[in-house]
Motif scaffolding. Structure first.
Motif, short mmCIF file in Angstrom:
data_model
loop_
_atom_site.label_atom_id
_atom_site.label_comp_id
_atom_site.label_asym_id
_atom_site.label_seq_id
_atom_site.Cartn_x
_atom_site.Cartn_y
_atom_site.Cartn_z
N PHE A 61 50.86 29.19 36.60
CA PHE A 61 50.06 30.63 36.99
C PHE A 61 49.48 30.86 35.63
CE2 PHE A 61 51.93 31.62 40.84
CZ PHE A 61 51.33 30.84 41.94
N MET A 62 50.70 31.05 34.41
CA MET A 62 50.01 31.82 33.43
C MET A 62 49.27 30.90 32.90
SD MET A 62 51.85 34.61 32.94
CE MET A 62 52.82 35.69 33.60
N ARG A 63 50.00 30.19 32.12
CA ARG A 63 49.13 28.86 31.16
C ARG A 63 47.35 29.00 32.20
NH1 ARG A 63 46.57 24.67 32.47
NH2 ARG A 63 47.31 23.78 34.27
N ILE A 64 47.44 29.32 33.54
CA ILE A 64 45.95 28.86 34.07
C ILE A 64 44.40 30.12 33.57
CG2 ILE A 64 44.69 28.99 36.36
CD1 ILE A 64 46.83 27.09 37.76
N LEU A 65 46.41 31.10 33.37
CA LEU A 65 45.25 32.46 33.47
C LEU A 65 44.96 32.51 32.18
CD1 LEU A 65 47.89 34.92 36.18
CD2 LEU A 65 45.19 34.32 35.77
N GLN A 66 46.20 31.70 31.35
CA GLN A 66 45.72 32.25 29.79
C GLN A 66 44.90 31.23 29.36
OE1 GLN A 66 46.70 33.51 26.96
NE2 GLN A 66 45.44 32.95 25.28
N ASP A 67 44.18 30.58 29.88
CA ASP A 67 43.61 28.97 29.59
C ASP A 67 42.31 28.53 30.10
OD1 ASP A 67 45.57 27.80 27.45
OD2 ASP A 67 46.53 26.25 28.72
N GLY A 68 41.98 29.52 31.33
CA GLY A 68 40.53 29.46 31.55
C GLY A 68 40.08 30.83 31.53
N GLU A 69 38.57 31.33 31.57
CA GLU A 69 37.78 31.82 31.00
C GLU A 69 37.60 32.88 32.62
OE1 GLU A 69 35.93 32.21 28.34
OE2 GLU A 69 36.97 30.20 27.74
N ASN A 76 32.39 31.66 43.00
CA ASN A 76 33.04 30.69 42.03
C ASN A 76 34.62 30.36 42.34
OD1 ASN A 76 30.16 30.71 40.16
ND2 ASN A 76 31.93 31.42 38.67
N THR A 77 34.68 28.84 41.91
CA THR A 77 35.86 28.34 43.16
C THR A 77 36.70 29.40 42.11
OG1 THR A 77 34.70 26.92 43.73
CG2 THR A 77 37.53 26.61 43.31
N MET A 78 36.70 29.68 40.88
CA MET A 78 38.01 29.56 39.94
C MET A 78 38.01 30.61 39.89
SD MET A 78 39.64 27.67 38.56
CE MET A 78 40.81 28.70 37.14
N GLN A 79 37.89 32.09 40.35
CA GLN A 79 37.57 33.31 40.54
C GLN A 79 38.18 32.96 41.99
OE1 GLN A 79 37.89 35.82 39.53
NE2 GLN A 79 37.60 36.99 41.33
N HIS A 80 38.16 32.58 42.47
CA HIS A 80 39.59 32.15 43.78
C HIS A 80 40.79 32.22 43.44
CE1 HIS A 80 36.36 33.91 47.22
NE2 HIS A 80 35.55 32.45 46.82
N ILE A 81 40.62 31.40 42.52
CA ILE A 81 41.92 30.86 42.22
C ILE A 81 43.29 31.51 41.79
CG2 ILE A 81 42.54 28.82 40.85
CD1 ILE A 81 40.69 26.99 41.24
#
Length: 305
Positions: A61-69, A76-81
């Motif tokens: 979870f932290m990696r996704i939040l850290q690395d994602g824009e 947007n799909t990534m916003q939902h995630i």
């Protein structure tokens, strides 16, 4: 998506985490995996294997939040995630297993406050509040940085007043690629509706999206800030006394801000409601701070005499 194995659900959920952690997996597949995790989160937390699952899931979870824009289109799909991940962190049970992760979670939430959109920042604030309420982490300089960050929001608010009320919440374009996000986000204080009109031969087809404001400009976020400043003062009184004292003139300025009659009569009434809501909560904050500071003065007076 795979069915949940009722006899050993954690193995199934580990597979979902692996999908999330797979850089080659498509966003749609990652979203389905996140939705499955969220939907069955209570089942995971009741499993004997939960502590090890917690360790693994938080890393991902932290990696996704850290690395994602940060995303500013609500659909947007990534916003939902990202939002689902934050909501799952907010739902984590307050246990000793969580204690060792509190500092890293708070650090990540403070980063999100400064860069992410309104939806994610509001969830992040609630996570910060819950973790401080239950774990009372020891004071560190990040708290002072956070209070200065909040102070900057109040300081800059008067400069935004005209834009808050006079910027239209409706955006009309022919293609999302035409959006200048830097300009739009500098003028967004609440959700703005984007109408994309696509022309196909003689037919026109309209799609609607929502532009999420940055958390640092959001009026809804502004409503959430007073309670967290009060909490920080309650936990770290001596360490943050000066920072909180500096809020008083800024709060007085905020509650005295008034839109003009013309601005009051503009169509976007929801913005006016959000602005008034922020002022009301700020006024409650002022009442609390003034009372606390009066008590401190009375206490010091008694000690002297």
């Amino acid at each position: 998506m795979m069915a949940v194995n009722e006899s050993n659900p954690v193995n199934t959920f580990r597979n979902y985490l692996n999908i999330l952690n797979d850089s080659s997996a498509k966003e749609e597949l990652k979203l389905k995996a996140t939705q499955e995790l969220s939907e069955h989160f209570e089942m995971i937390m009741q499993s004997p294997a939960y502590p090890s699952f917690l360790e693994n899931s938080l890393k991902i979870f932290m990696r996704i939040l850290q690395d994602g824009e940060p995303q500013f289109i609500q659909e947007n799909t990534m916003q939902h995630i990202r939002k689902l991940i934050l909501e799952m962190i907010h739902r984590l049970p307050i246990t000793e297993s969580l204690r060792q992760h509190v500092k890293s979670i708070i650090t990540m939430m403070l980063k999100i406050l400064k860069s992410d959109n309104e939806e994610n920042v509001i969830v992040s604030l609630r996570i910060i509040i819950e973790l401080h309420k239950h774990f009372r982490p020891s004071f560190n300089p990040e708290i002072q940085l956070f209070l200065r960050f909040v102070k900057d929001i109040y300081t800059n608010l008067p400069n935004h007043l005209a834009y808050i009320f006079e910027t239209s919440n409706e955006i009309w374009i022919t293609d999302l690629k035409d959006l200048n996000f830097d300009v739009l986000l500098s003028e967004a204080y609440s959700i703005r509706t984007i109408h994309v009109e696509k022309l196909h031969d003689s037919n026109s087809h309209q799609q609607i999206y929502n532009l999420l404001p940055r958390g640092i400009l959001s009026l809804k976020v502004l409503q959430e800030l007073p309670i967290i400043v009060v909490l920080m003062y309650q936990i770290y009184k001596n360490a943050v006394h000066q920072e909180v004292a500096e809020f008083i003139p800024l709060i007085l300025t905020t509650i005295n801000l008034q839109p003009t009659i013309t601005q009051r009569n503009l169509p976007q009434k929801d913005i006016f409601v959000d602005f008034m809501g922020a002022q009301i909560k700020t006024l409650s904050f002022l009442a609390y701070i003034v009372r606390i500071f009066q008590l401190r003065k009375c206490y010091k007076f008694k000690l002297i005499n």
